[in-house]
Design an enzyme around this catalytic site. Structure first.
Site, PDB file in Angstrom:
ATOM      1  N   GLU A   1      52.404  44.197  45.729  1.00 39.13           N
ATOM      2  CA  GLU A   1      52.433  42.738  45.600  1.00 39.13           C
ATOM      3  C   GLU A   1      53.629  42.432  44.698  1.00 39.13           C
ATOM      4  O   GLU A   1      53.617  42.759  43.509  1.00 39.13           O
ATOM      5  CB  GLU A   1      51.173  42.234  44.869  1.00 39.13           C
ATOM      6  CG  GLU A   1      50.018  41.854  45.710  1.00 39.13           C
ATOM      7  CD  GLU A   1      48.861  41.307  44.852  1.00 39.13           C
ATOM      8  OE1 GLU A   1      49.018  41.089  43.634  1.00 39.13           O
ATOM      9  OE2 GLU A   1      47.781  41.124  45.427  1.00 39.13           O
TER      10      GLU A   1
ATOM     11  N   ASP B   1      47.669  33.203  35.281  1.00 36.32           N
ATOM     12  CA  ASP B   1      47.883  34.542  34.750  1.00 36.32           C
ATOM     13  C   ASP B   1      47.458  34.659  33.295  1.00 36.32           C
ATOM     14  O   ASP B   1      47.605  33.715  32.522  1.00 36.32           O
ATOM     15  CB  ASP B   1      49.370  34.920  34.888  1.00 36.32           C
ATOM     16  CG  ASP B   1      49.665  35.338  36.314  1.00 36.32           C
ATOM     17  OD1 ASP B   1      50.463  34.671  36.989  1.00 36.32           O
ATOM     18  OD2 ASP B   1      49.031  36.319  36.760  1.00 36.32           O
TER      19      ASP B   1
ATOM     20  N   TYR C   1      41.767  38.471  49.630  1.00 39.33           N
ATOM     21  CA  TYR C   1      41.804  38.861  48.223  1.00 39.33           C
ATOM     22  C   TYR C   1      40.620  38.222  47.518  1.00 39.33           C
ATOM     23  O   TYR C   1      40.588  37.008  47.319  1.00 39.33           O
ATOM     24  CB  TYR C   1      43.116  38.394  47.604  1.00 39.33           C
ATOM     25  CG  TYR C   1      43.404  38.894  46.209  1.00 39.33           C
ATOM     26  CD1 TYR C   1      42.405  39.100  45.285  1.00 39.33           C
ATOM     27  CD2 TYR C   1      44.697  39.159  45.808  1.00 39.33           C
ATOM     28  CE1 TYR C   1      42.663  39.531  43.998  1.00 39.33           C
ATOM     29  CE2 TYR C   1      44.986  39.615  44.528  1.00 39.33           C
ATOM     30  CZ  TYR C   1      43.946  39.783  43.630  1.00 39.33           C
ATOM     31  OH  TYR C   1      44.223  40.223  42.350  1.00 39.33           O
TER      32      TYR C   1
HETATM   33  O1  LIG Z   1      46.012  41.524  36.420  1.00 43.50           O
HETATM   34  P1  LIG Z   1      44.707  42.018  37.013  1.00 43.50           P
HETATM   35  O2  LIG Z   1      43.509  41.630  36.162  1.00 43.50           O
HETATM   36  O3  LIG Z   1      44.771  43.496  37.335  1.00 43.50           O
HETATM   37  O4  LIG Z   1      44.515  41.239  38.423  1.00 43.50           O
HETATM   38  C1  LIG Z   1      45.487  41.427  39.511  1.00 43.50           C
HETATM   39  C2  LIG Z   1      46.413  40.244  39.402  1.00 43.50           C
HETATM   40  O5  LIG Z   1      47.230  40.454  38.261  1.00 43.50           O
HETATM   41  C3  LIG Z   1      47.376  39.978  40.560  1.00 43.50           C
HETATM   42  O6  LIG Z   1      46.785  40.129  41.820  1.00 43.50           O
HETATM   43  C4  LIG Z   1      47.825  38.586  40.260  1.00 43.50           C
HETATM   44  C5  LIG Z   1      48.963  38.293  39.559  1.00 43.50           C
HETATM   45  N1  LIG Z   1      49.025  36.936  39.366  1.00 43.50           N
HETATM   46  C6  LIG Z   1      47.927  36.338  39.920  1.00 43.50           C
HETATM   47  C7  LIG Z   1      47.511  35.018  39.946  1.00 43.50           C
HETATM   48  C8  LIG Z   1      46.304  34.706  40.553  1.00 43.50           C
HETATM   49  C9  LIG Z   1      45.512  35.741  41.131  1.00 43.50           C
HETATM   50  C10 LIG Z   1      45.918  37.092  41.113  1.00 43.50           C
HETATM   51  C11 LIG Z   1      47.122  37.374  40.492  1.00 43.50           C
END
Ligand SMILES: O=P(O)(O)OC[C@@H](O)[C@@H](O)c1c[nH]c2ccccc12
Length: 265
Positions: free
Chosen positions: A41, A52, A167
């Site tokens: 990603e 975030d 997701y």
């Molecule tokens: O950081 P984590 O807790 O491992 O979760 C994945 C996430 O970072 C990635 O998929 C993601 C980055 N920015 C986001 C914003 C919304 C949802 C998901 C995301």
């Protein structure tokens, strides 16, 4: 190309493109793929990453400060596609940078780069009709976020329009590694299964081999972001690719081995 999760569970690695710089992101992404990540990603850094947590917010700040733009992320995707023809590549962005770039031009450029799918974090499925037309025209899989709080009719709509994978975020709130995954994730995946046969990836807080094994019990893939970004934050550009590769291989160890390995360290 359809997004495939070769391993069980599959692993999706989130990286903020341009953190600490684009060439290091390239090396980290290649190492992550070679260490077992099925999908990368590529996060487009944005000045207002409201979904975030602090780790990824700092990564976004570094990448924005370093001058990383959406066009650079698309060029990086094209380089990764050439280097790893079978890796899953997803562009991960807030809608604002895509809107500024132009949705049609974005989709055309992403298709040419060999991107498989797009996930716009703040694009809600009820307002996605025009967005979907552009993605479909350019054979980009629309990927949406489903949350434990999403009502059934929204899960149904997400399932109807999604391609690639769905997701499922394990909890409401912001991204960030956490101690234990909540039971909400299992319940959300069960609800989604009644609407779609697409693979379902679970993210938010996944950061250990135990988490990945637990997610593998009920979902098709685990998404890891903050735990990777935190390693990158602490590493030099030279050591980051191998540190990330080691961490990803560790996520694959069976928890008992991982536990024993942790004890032996
Ligand atoms: O950081 P984590 O807790 O491992 O979760 C994945 C996430 O970072 C990635 O998929 C993601 C980055 N920015 C986001 C914003 C919304 C949802 C998901 C995301």
């Amino acid at each position: 190309m359809p997004i495939r999760f070769a391993s069980k569970p599959g692993l999706v690695a989130y990286l903020t493109a341009g953190d600490p710089d684009l060439s290091t992101t390239r090396e980290i992404a290649l190492s992550a793929i070679d260490a077992g990540a099925d999908v990368i990603e590529l996060g487009v850094p944005f000045s207002d990453p409201l979904a975030d947590g602090p780790v990824i917010q700092r990564a976004s700040e570094r990448a924005v400060a370093g001058g990383t733009r959406l066009v650079d992320v698309l060029e990086l995707a094209a380089e990764l596609r050439v280097a790893r023809p079978s890796a899953g590549l997803v562009i991960f962005s807030y809608y604002n940078p895509v809107l500024r770039f132009g949705i049609e031009k974005f989709c055309e450029t992403a298709e040419k780069a060999g991107v498989d799918g797009v996930l716009v974090t703040d694009m809600i499925v009820e307002e996605a009709d025009d967005y979907l037309v552009h993605l479909r025209r350019h054979h980009l899989a629309p990927i949406f976020l489903a949350a434990p709080t999403s009502p059934d009719e929204r899960l149904k709509k997400i399932a109807e329009v999604s391609e690639g994978f769905v997701y499922a975020i394990s909890r409401t709130g912001i991204t960030g590694a956490q101690k234990n995954l909540t039971a909400d994730a299992g319940q959300l995946v069960r609800r989604l299964r009644s609407y779609t046969n697409l693979p379902i990836a679970v993210g938010f807080g996944v950061s250990t081999a135990e988490h990945v094994a637990a997610v593998g019990e009920f979902a098709d893939a685990a998404v890891v972001g903050s735990a990777l970004v935190a390693i990158i934050e602490k590493s030099t550009s030279e050591e980051a690719p191998s540190s990330i590769a080691r961490f990803i291989r560790g996520l694959r160890e069976s928890p008992s081995l991982a536990g024993a390995a942790a004890l032996a360290r």
